[in-house]
Motif scaffolding. Structure first.
Motif, PDB file in Angstrom:
ATOM      1  N   GLN A 115       8.793  -6.843  -0.835  1.00 40.95           N
ATOM      2  CA  GLN A 115       7.942  -5.740  -1.266  1.00 40.95           C
ATOM      3  C   GLN A 115       8.788  -4.655  -1.903  1.00 40.95           C
ATOM      4  OE1 GLN A 115       5.368  -2.874   1.161  1.00 40.95           O
ATOM      5  NE2 GLN A 115       4.409  -4.866   1.542  1.00 40.95           N
ATOM      6  N   ARG A 158     -10.601   3.331  -7.780  1.00 47.94           N
ATOM      7  CA  ARG A 158      -9.156   3.359  -7.635  1.00 47.94           C
ATOM      8  C   ARG A 158      -8.636   1.985  -7.253  1.00 47.94           C
ATOM      9  NH1 ARG A 158      -6.948   8.042  -4.077  1.00 47.94           N
ATOM     10  NH2 ARG A 158      -5.092   7.657  -5.302  1.00 47.94           N
ATOM     11  N   MET A 180     -10.707   1.157  -1.644  1.00 44.42           N
ATOM     12  CA  MET A 180     -10.095   0.864  -2.936  1.00 44.42           C
ATOM     13  C   MET A 180      -9.862  -0.643  -3.058  1.00 44.42           C
ATOM     14  SD  MET A 180      -7.212   3.863  -3.049  1.00 44.42           S
ATOM     15  CE  MET A 180      -7.491   5.445  -2.227  1.00 44.42           C
ATOM     16  N   ALA A 181      -9.837  -1.100  -4.299  1.00 44.64           N
ATOM     17  CA  ALA A 181      -9.447  -2.475  -4.562  1.00 44.64           C
ATOM     18  C   ALA A 181      -7.937  -2.600  -4.380  1.00 44.64           C
ATOM     19  CB  ALA A 181      -9.841  -2.876  -5.975  1.00 44.64           C
ATOM     20  N   VAL A 182      -7.508  -3.702  -3.803  1.00 46.95           N
ATOM     21  CA  VAL A 182      -6.087  -3.878  -3.513  1.00 46.95           C
ATOM     22  C   VAL A 182      -5.538  -5.028  -4.349  1.00 46.95           C
ATOM     23  CG1 VAL A 182      -4.371  -4.304  -1.742  1.00 46.95           C
ATOM     24  CG2 VAL A 182      -6.483  -3.092  -1.174  1.00 46.95           C
ATOM     25  N   VAL A 224      -5.258   0.230  -5.404  1.00 49.41           N
ATOM     26  CA  VAL A 224      -3.971   0.306  -4.732  1.00 49.41           C
ATOM     27  C   VAL A 224      -3.170  -0.889  -5.186  1.00 49.41           C
ATOM     28  CG1 VAL A 224      -2.747   0.340  -2.551  1.00 49.41           C
ATOM     29  CG2 VAL A 224      -4.995   1.365  -2.713  1.00 49.41           C
ATOM     30  N   ARG A 271      -0.474  -9.601 -12.032  1.00 48.68           N
ATOM     31  CA  ARG A 271      -1.323  -8.855 -11.096  1.00 48.68           C
ATOM     32  C   ARG A 271      -2.359  -9.789 -10.509  1.00 48.68           C
ATOM     33  NH1 ARG A 271      -4.038  -3.026 -11.694  1.00 48.68           N
ATOM     34  NH2 ARG A 271      -1.921  -2.580 -11.005  1.00 48.68           N
ATOM     35  N   VAL A 294       0.281  -2.936  -4.812  1.00 47.19           N
ATOM     36  CA  VAL A 294       1.488  -3.142  -4.017  1.00 47.19           C
ATOM     37  C   VAL A 294       2.442  -3.965  -4.863  1.00 47.19           C
ATOM     38  CG1 VAL A 294       2.421  -4.026  -1.853  1.00 47.19           C
ATOM     39  CG2 VAL A 294       0.059  -3.154  -1.941  1.00 47.19           C
ATOM     40  N   ARG A 311       7.226  -1.339  -3.759  1.00 45.85           N
ATOM     41  CA  ARG A 311       6.593  -0.083  -3.362  1.00 45.85           C
ATOM     42  C   ARG A 311       5.124  -0.100  -3.759  1.00 45.85           C
ATOM     43  NH1 ARG A 311       5.958   3.484  -7.675  1.00 45.85           N
ATOM     44  NH2 ARG A 311       7.312   3.059  -9.479  1.00 45.85           N
ATOM     45  N   THR A 312       4.421   0.883  -3.320  1.00 49.51           N
ATOM     46  CA  THR A 312       2.976   0.899  -3.473  1.00 49.51           C
ATOM     47  C   THR A 312       2.552   2.156  -4.194  1.00 49.51           C
ATOM     48  OG1 THR A 312       2.724  -0.340  -1.430  1.00 49.51           O
ATOM     49  CG2 THR A 312       0.795   0.865  -2.203  1.00 49.51           C
ATOM     50  N   CYS A 313       1.624   2.004  -5.139  1.00 46.74           N
ATOM     51  CA  CYS A 313       1.058   3.226  -5.690  1.00 46.74           C
ATOM     52  C   CYS A 313      -0.441   3.079  -5.832  1.00 46.74           C
ATOM     53  CB  CYS A 313       1.715   3.600  -7.012  1.00 46.74           C
ATOM     54  SG  CYS A 313       1.793   2.274  -8.185  1.00 46.74           S
ATOM     55  N   ALA A 314      -1.122   4.180  -5.711  1.00 43.84           N
ATOM     56  CA  ALA A 314      -2.574   4.196  -5.788  1.00 43.84           C
ATOM     57  C   ALA A 314      -2.963   4.934  -7.052  1.00 43.84           C
ATOM     58  CB  ALA A 314      -3.168   4.882  -4.560  1.00 43.84           C
ATOM     59  N   LEU A 326      -0.826  -9.704   2.152  1.00 42.00           N
ATOM     60  CA  LEU A 326      -0.204  -9.208   0.923  1.00 42.00           C
ATOM     61  C   LEU A 326       0.868 -10.166   0.423  1.00 42.00           C
ATOM     62  CD1 LEU A 326       0.196  -5.397   1.720  1.00 42.00           C
ATOM     63  CD2 LEU A 326      -1.517  -6.488   0.276  1.00 42.00           C
TER      64      LEU A 326
END
Lengths: 257, 257
Positions: free
Chosen positions: B98, B112, B30-32, B114, B65, B116, B100-103, B74
């Motif tokens: 940080q 998709r 996935m792209a982050v 991800v 973003r 952060v 939280r993270t969602c995909a 990160l």
DNA sequence: GGAATAGTGTCTTTTAGACATTATCAA
DNA sequence: TTGATAATGTCTAAAAGACACTATTCC
């Protein structure tokens, strides 16, 4: 605070389109995994579930890890990993939440893995059953080994475990998390032992009782008692209440901070 | 708690290799990206920095973003995004952590991303300067719009903003975060206004002062005072102290909980 | 002096901590 | 009865909340 005049863009101004931006530049693609720090209480000790991972030149204990499938949610991946290791699917008196994310280099140079760490908390009953070699290790033992520089867990993973333990300790203060570590139903003594084990401190029985019962929604009495055992007065039984956050919090003794 | 006998695997047993596991199955790539929720206080209101993003059928305000570069950390990506938008590089009396993270699914079906999420807190001075259209929007305005279902931010992003705001509110209680939202040096009135703005509640001047000054390491007096203004006694100046966590915490008034 | 902002003193209420006491069971 | 565990009562110390008061500046 009295409502100040709105000096930032007004609601209506928000809806006009000023300009387009172009943020999308070079994106790196990475494999995405979830690492789960599963904590429980085993024989009076806080324990973490680890799997043995054989590597060239020895091996080490590692967190549960699962790569996220192309159409899978992060939470779902963490749940599946728990089920796969043979722990009952949540929620059955358990708790699972995201901890933090790190993007470390992958095993092959150049490849990278994003690992999203989760914290799981389960009541004492759970025994892992899996083809994998998974065992409960006492956090206190690992801490002592880590202090000697002999920790059998890779440093970055040990850091995540320590973060998870600290998160659990903190959340006991201001959330109903402790009830997730108790089998249902439980006595106030059971609940107190959870606090004492996770915090590593003795709590005064009377003050703990006063505090728990005066916190609305934390526990609900069932009106039943434990079966009389050989010695000892039967204890009142409780189940978790609807409250998720506690204010004021259950104070944590200072030496453990 | 007295030390119980070690019944889990002993330190020596830990070092033996029981078995190999094979967890590595199909991994999705996935792209982050990092999304940054930047909060500050603007004209007495809590504000979040958003950029206007033009899309088919209108547009919406969105979080900062940035896609993570192949060799980038990160945290570094989040810092770079702040610098890129024209905010001074941290730390200059700021805070970045940080969230939280969602995909979520990507823009193209099947791909998709991800994301952060990070939470950044900056003192009032900062003005974004960028080719992008970035503006400070009052959190209170957005909250009112969201309550009406007219929030000009995509729902998932609004949820992240709300999480960030709640995290900031909570951390004011038990950390020295508020000093990161003050320009240095600051007065106790400045610090108090930070608490009042973020919490949306009035605090008693005397009790706040007593509490802050009795918390070791929270603030350090400079022995200087503000220049006399037109009316009003000059105020003592302070700078942030070394403490990062506060115990006991600064109590948050109940109605705002 | 008044207006404005900063800082202090002190009383009351609430909460936490310590610890002695009573209750209920089995053997 | 004793031993064991659960539950309660009560005193003291600390913290929080409310609020009246004093201090220092410019006008």
């Amino acid at each position: 605070v009295s409502e100040p005049a709105v000096t930032l863009p007004s609601p209506d101004a928000l809806l006009g389109p000023p300009e387009v931006d172009a943020v999308y530049d070079a994106a790196a693609f990475m494999a995405v995994a979830v690492d789960v720090v599963v904590l429980t209480i085993r024989r009076g000790q806080l324990a973490v579930l680890l799997v043995w991972r054989q590597q060239e030149g020895g091996g080490s204990w590692a967190l549960l890890r699962r790569f996220v499938l192309p159409d899978e949610d992060l939470d779902a991946a963490a749940h599946r990993e728990l089920e796969d290791i043979g722990l009952a699917s949540l929620p059955v008196g358990g708790h699972l939440e995201q901890l933090r994310t790190c993007a470390s280099p992958g095993r092959d140079p150049g490849t990278r893995v994003v690992s999203v760490a989760y914290l799981g908390l389960l009541p004492e009953l759970s025994e892992p059953q899996s083809s994998r070699e998974a065992r409960w290790l006492a956090v206190a033992d690992l801490t002592h080994l880590a202090a000697d520089g002999r920790c059998p867990v890779a440093l970055d993973q040990w850091t995540i475990i320590a973060d998870g333990v600290e998160r659990a300790r903190a959340k006991l203060e201001y959330s109903s998390l402790a009830t997730a570590l108790c089998d249902e139903p439980f006595t106030l003594a059971d609940l107190r032992r959870v606090y004492e084990t996770v915090w590593g401190a003795r709590l005064d029985v009377a003050n703990f009782r006063r505090k728990v019962l005066s916190t609305p929604g934390l526990v609900e009495p069932l009106g039943r008692r434990t079966a009389p055992a050989s010695g000892g007065r039967p204890a009142e039984l409780y189940r978790p209440g609807p409250a998720r956050t506690l204010h004021p919090p259950i104070p944590r003794p200072v030496p453990a901070r």
